[in-house]
Scaffold this motif. Structure first.
Motif, PDB file in Angstrom:
ATOM      1  N   PRO A 303       3.779  77.552 -28.091  1.00  0.00           N
ATOM      2  CA  PRO A 303       5.163  76.868 -29.239  1.00  0.00           C
ATOM      3  C   PRO A 303       5.837  77.371 -28.449  1.00  0.00           C
ATOM      4  CG  PRO A 303       3.850  78.599 -31.143  1.00  0.00           C
ATOM      5  CD  PRO A 303       2.772  78.622 -29.509  1.00  0.00           C
ATOM      6  N   ARG A 341       4.046  82.965 -28.060  1.00  0.00           N
ATOM      7  CA  ARG A 341       5.311  81.873 -27.853  1.00  0.00           C
ATOM      8  C   ARG A 341       6.488  82.062 -26.904  1.00  0.00           C
ATOM      9  NH1 ARG A 341      10.256  84.752 -29.038  1.00  0.00           N
ATOM     10  NH2 ARG A 341       9.860  86.928 -29.467  1.00  0.00           N
ATOM     11  N   ASP A 359       8.835  84.864 -22.281  1.00  0.00           N
ATOM     12  CA  ASP A 359       7.703  84.881 -22.892  1.00  0.00           C
ATOM     13  C   ASP A 359       7.370  85.874 -23.417  1.00  0.00           C
ATOM     14  OD1 ASP A 359       5.236  85.902 -21.571  1.00  0.00           O
ATOM     15  OD2 ASP A 359       6.146  84.617 -20.246  1.00  0.00           O
TER      16      ASP A 359
END
Length: 406
Positions: A303, A341, A359
């Motif tokens: 994501p 994510r 990240d």
């Protein structure tokens, strides 16, 4: 397209220019020019006087030699000041031998034509340019204030008040116009000539930029050929297989083979679309970096939060470089980071595109580990940009990229 110089910013965005930092940078350029001229003038007058007084003895040559080499120092400071109103670096034309010693260094400098060109520029700067800086600052800033502060009780003072009110809003334009002219003169005089080291560096930068542009143009051509050529042919084949399938009996061996062939062709079309999208995405060409990054992150296995705010289209080479930086960085996130994510951000700042990819993974990214970071750094460097990486063990990882928008 953002401006690289104060002059360009003034010419292209006359109203928006007032809200930018260019007027303040131009003011800093002129103020520092006045300070440099005053300090350099005092120092050189002292050296010249000391050299003439002590000319009868051997040490008299030392101050005079300092005067001769003063242009090297002044020119170096001028090149640094130039960055206030001209974001492209001004190359230094002096050669830098290994360790020649003081005598060898002096002989090298005195033989170089650039040294005497810089001394001439220093003489012109001290005799005229810094005085003109002072006059422009006085006319643009001091005179309007002086006129507006005329005695209020004087009946003849109101016309001067009106003149001052009209002159003061023009001050940013006056200051910036002269700062741009001053910078253009400085760059033209101090720029390296053919055969000097800085000239070679300038040509290398220009050649590298041409190679990057040619490479991106070739990528776009390949993407167009794949999209309009091979992909359309495969779609046509798939349609013909479908028509042939209609003429066969349902469940027959030929029908099953045609169905299998249609499936393989459909897979080939999908793979070709992915390949064309990777070569040069159509969304990047048609809609810009923000749309292309949205399409890219939508297919990411991790994501991704996207925060790309670009109020205008960037140059094609900048968009292409930024897109492939994001693509390679997200590939590294998916393959190596073990992140849950990621985040992608992009902002235009002055004449730079600032791009960040982060990240929450394990960190420890190392260019020597073969994660594509060396290739990323090379691509950013080819665009005259800068890449910085923060990836401590345990994370998080942040990739910070700055790309000039010229």
């Amino acid at each position: 397209m953002p401006s690289r110089t104060a002059w360009h910013a003034l010419a292209r965005h006359p109203l928006g220019f007032l809200a930018s930092q260019w007027p303040w940078l131009a003011l800093a350029h002129l103020l520092s020019g006045v300070a440099l001229g005053a300090v350099a003038g005092v120092v050189l007058l002292f050296l010249a006087a000391a050299g003439l007084v002590s000319l009868a003895v051997a040490v008299g040559a030392v101050p005079l030699l300092g005067v001769a080499l003063s242009g090297v120092v002044v020119a170096r400071v001028e090149r640094r000041r130039l960055r206030l109103v001209d974001l492209d670096p001004a190359p230094d034309p002096h050669r830098r031998p290994g360790r020649p010693g003081l005598r060898g260094w002096l002989e090298t400098r005195l033989r170089e034509p650039a040294t005497w060109r810089e001394l001439g520029f220093t003489a012109v700067s001290l005799s005229a340019l810094w005085w003109m800086d002072l006059l422009v600052l006085g006319f643009a800033l001091v005179l309007p204030v002086f006129l507006m502060t005329s005695p209020a009780g004087d009946p003849g003072a109101w016309p001067w008040l009106v003149v001052g009110l009209f002159l003061l809003p023009a001050a940013p334009y006056t200051v910036t116009a002269w700062a741009g002219a001053r910078a253009a003169l400085t760059r033209s005089v101090l720029a390296p000539r053919d055969g000097e080291p800085g000239a070679e560096l300038t040509e290398v930068r220009a050649s590298r930029a041409r190679l990057v542009d040619a490479f991106d143009a070739e990528r776009r051509r390949i993407e167009r050929d794949l999209h309009d050529g091979a992909q359309q042919r495969l779609v046509s084949v798939n349609v013909m297989l479908g028509m042939a399938l209609l003429d066969t009996d349902p469940g027959s061996p030929v029908g099953r083979q045609l169905s299998a062939a249609r499936g393989e062709v459909a897979l080939a079309v999908d793979e070709l679309r992915e390949l064309a999208r990777g070569v040069h995405p159509k969304a990047l060409t048609d809609h810009g970096l923000a749309a292309a990054v949205d399409n890219l992150t939508a297919r990411s296995a991790v994501p991704v939060t996207v925060d790309v705010r670009l109020p205008y289209r960037l140059p094609a080479a900048v968009e292409s470089t930024a897109y492939f930086v994001v693509a390679e960085a997200l590939t590294n996130v998916t393959r190596h980071s073990r992140a849950s994510r990621a985040e992608v951000g992009a902002r235009p700042e002055t004449d730079l595109l600032v791009l960040t990819v982060g990240d929450d993974g394990a960190g420890g990214a190392d260019p020597a580990g073969g994660t594509g970071l060396v290739g990323l750094a090379d691509r950013v460097a080819a665009a005259d940009g800068r890449l910085r990486l923060s990836s401590p063990a345990g994370g998080p990882t942040l990739l910070h990229v700055e790309i000039p928008c010229r």
